[in-house]
Motif scaffolding. Sequence first.
Motif, PDB file in Angstrom:
ATOM      1  N   ASN A 234       0.769  -1.297   0.143  1.00  0.00           N
ATOM      2  CA  ASN A 234      -0.009   0.065   0.072  1.00  0.00           C
ATOM      3  C   ASN A 234       0.856   1.100   0.070  1.00  0.00           C
ATOM      4  N   LEU A 235       0.770   2.016  -0.957  1.00  0.00           N
ATOM      5  CA  LEU A 235       1.638   3.291  -1.232  1.00  0.00           C
ATOM      6  C   LEU A 235       0.669   4.404  -1.167  1.00  0.00           C
ATOM      7  N   GLY A 236      -0.415   4.298  -0.730  1.00  0.00           N
ATOM      8  CA  GLY A 236      -1.366   5.213  -0.642  1.00  0.00           C
ATOM      9  C   GLY A 236      -0.987   6.580   0.384  1.00  0.00           C
ATOM     10  N   GLN A 237      -1.147   7.694  -0.009  1.00  0.00           N
ATOM     11  CA  GLN A 237      -0.786   8.734   0.993  1.00  0.00           C
ATOM     12  C   GLN A 237      -1.892   9.727   0.813  1.00  0.00           C
ATOM     13  N   SER A 238      -2.327  10.140   2.118  1.00  0.00           N
ATOM     14  CA  SER A 238      -3.344  11.383   2.244  1.00  0.00           C
ATOM     15  C   SER A 238      -3.016  12.571   1.581  1.00  0.00           C
TER      16      SER A 238
ATOM     17  N   ASP B 275      11.674   7.947  -0.909  1.00  0.00           N
ATOM     18  CA  ASP B 275      11.911   6.712  -0.336  1.00  0.00           C
ATOM     19  C   ASP B 275      10.967   5.482  -1.056  1.00  0.00           C
ATOM     20  N   ALA B 276       9.567   6.064  -1.312  1.00  0.00           N
ATOM     21  CA  ALA B 276       8.779   5.017  -1.806  1.00  0.00           C
ATOM     22  C   ALA B 276       9.132   4.485  -3.352  1.00  0.00           C
ATOM     23  N   VAL B 277       9.830   5.046  -3.788  1.00  0.00           N
ATOM     24  CA  VAL B 277      10.503   4.440  -5.200  1.00  0.00           C
ATOM     25  C   VAL B 277      10.767   3.172  -4.951  1.00  0.00           C
ATOM     26  N   ALA B 278      11.440   2.919  -3.889  1.00  0.00           N
ATOM     27  CA  ALA B 278      12.049   1.294  -3.576  1.00  0.00           C
ATOM     28  C   ALA B 278      11.089   0.527  -3.482  1.00  0.00           C
ATOM     29  N   GLN B 279       9.945   1.010  -2.936  1.00  0.00           N
ATOM     30  CA  GLN B 279       8.898  -0.036  -2.664  1.00  0.00           C
ATOM     31  C   GLN B 279       7.745  -0.249  -3.885  1.00  0.00           C
ATOM     32  N   ALA B 280       7.950   0.642  -5.050  1.00  0.00           N
ATOM     33  CA  ALA B 280       6.943   0.597  -6.036  1.00  0.00           C
ATOM     34  C   ALA B 280       7.394  -0.427  -7.225  1.00  0.00           C
ATOM     35  N   ASP B 281       6.796  -1.337  -7.035  1.00  0.00           N
ATOM     36  CA  ASP B 281       7.307  -2.810  -7.735  1.00  0.00           C
ATOM     37  C   ASP B 281       6.877  -2.578  -9.244  1.00  0.00           C
TER      38      ASP B 281
END
Length: 481
Positions: A236-240, A326-332
């Motif tokens: 889950n890479l959602g951000q408010s 940082d989230a780029v590393a989690q975006a598969d």
Amino acid sequence: MNVDQIIDKKTVAIPGAMGDVTVQARVARDEAVTAAGKADMSASAAGASASQAGVNGRQAAIDALASDPTVAQAAAQRALSDQDLTRSTWAPDTGAPGMSFGVSDSSGRVGWLAMDDAGGIPDHSRRMISQAVISDVADATAASTGVSKAESPDGISFAVLDRTGRSPLAFDASGRLLPACAAAIAPSLYRPIMTATRSRTDRITCAGDSLTEGGSPGPSYPARLADMIPTATVTNLGQSARMSQDIATHVGASIATVSAGVIPESGPSDAFTITDTPHVGKHNTSLGESGLLAGVHGIMRYDGVFTREVDGDQTSVPDGTRFLPDAVAQADAEGLFILWAGQNDLAWGYPYVDTAPADCFRAVAAMLKASVDMPRMIVLGVHTVGLNYLGDIQRQNTNLKAAIREDTGVAAIYIDIHSIAVTKGLAMAGITPTDADKQAMASNIVPPSLIDNGPHFNDAAKHLVIAASVEHMLALHDWKH
């Protein structure tokens, strides 16, 4: 026509549904009948089911050419053989939802062809094959395909038909796709089966705003989806409060670079000028993102102010330096990608309100395409709980669907969350409609019994409407791991 010609033509398959027996035998029979000038195809063979097409085709060929059994038997034997034939037990992915069939030859090359659920050709596919040649066999169905006809010096042997009788491709006498067809759909045509890569369905990335992050009490829709598909890892890479540009930057689909400047030893920097490539829309400048700038970790606010996490030496930042979230590393990028963007553009995104979600999709599609040959995406449309935004979300969703139909090289499935919630959301969630719900649905807005606060769905809707709709589409298109 000799046996070799008949055999050569059978190197192109006419696939049907997954697991069907191919109908090369029927084609072999028809060509054998034509070559010998014998009887027409029998009514029993014409009405044979797909599962019996091979047996009936072989028998029809033998019966029709009893005076020359060598030719009939050789053609039928090759038609029934797995050797040198591509069988229709594997359904390839395409650049659009509702794929009906694909075309493969015996070398394992695949012609990716998208068909909608009604058997028609989506707009982006029609553009790709606008010069396709249709044989005389398919003249009667040409109008239903919408594909223009063209002349070919090679002659036409037969056309590939789907189960509705539509024929978007034609082949020459040797069984090869006509050059006009191949040129029109390149480079989507002929991706090697063994080397082409597709998005992994056991890894799912969900990108978006608070609707993805959670937004209300109870698990988020990605968490519910993970429960429904326990064999897949769901991130889950959602951000408010994020807008489409923020989401694209967050996952690495849009590259944020900064003007020359300095990161001070401590505290916030002077504002850098941020340039986004590709440009999707506006940032929410009141929000920040953790990441690296010139090797320094900290928070970049989208008004351009960077604050380092730990005090250190003053650091010069050359012009054009990328800020890396940082989230780029989690975006598969090698996994299946679910995008839900646009809700916050309604409030703060002018003048990109109508276009930002579509441009966000294009940016994410390009990012995925750089990682795998055949990416897969689920794209959720924008919804509204108020009449004041109804026109805006309709334009947003229209532009989003148009972008999905473009030739991005990505298999993207659109889910119309607004229409689902309005027309059947209450039934899916097991909720009896109130008078307020009925009034809302009559006005084409999401009924309040599905909403917790603002545009955020309540727990029942996140589980039984949003996650369930996504899971249903994954299963329907065989994308569920």
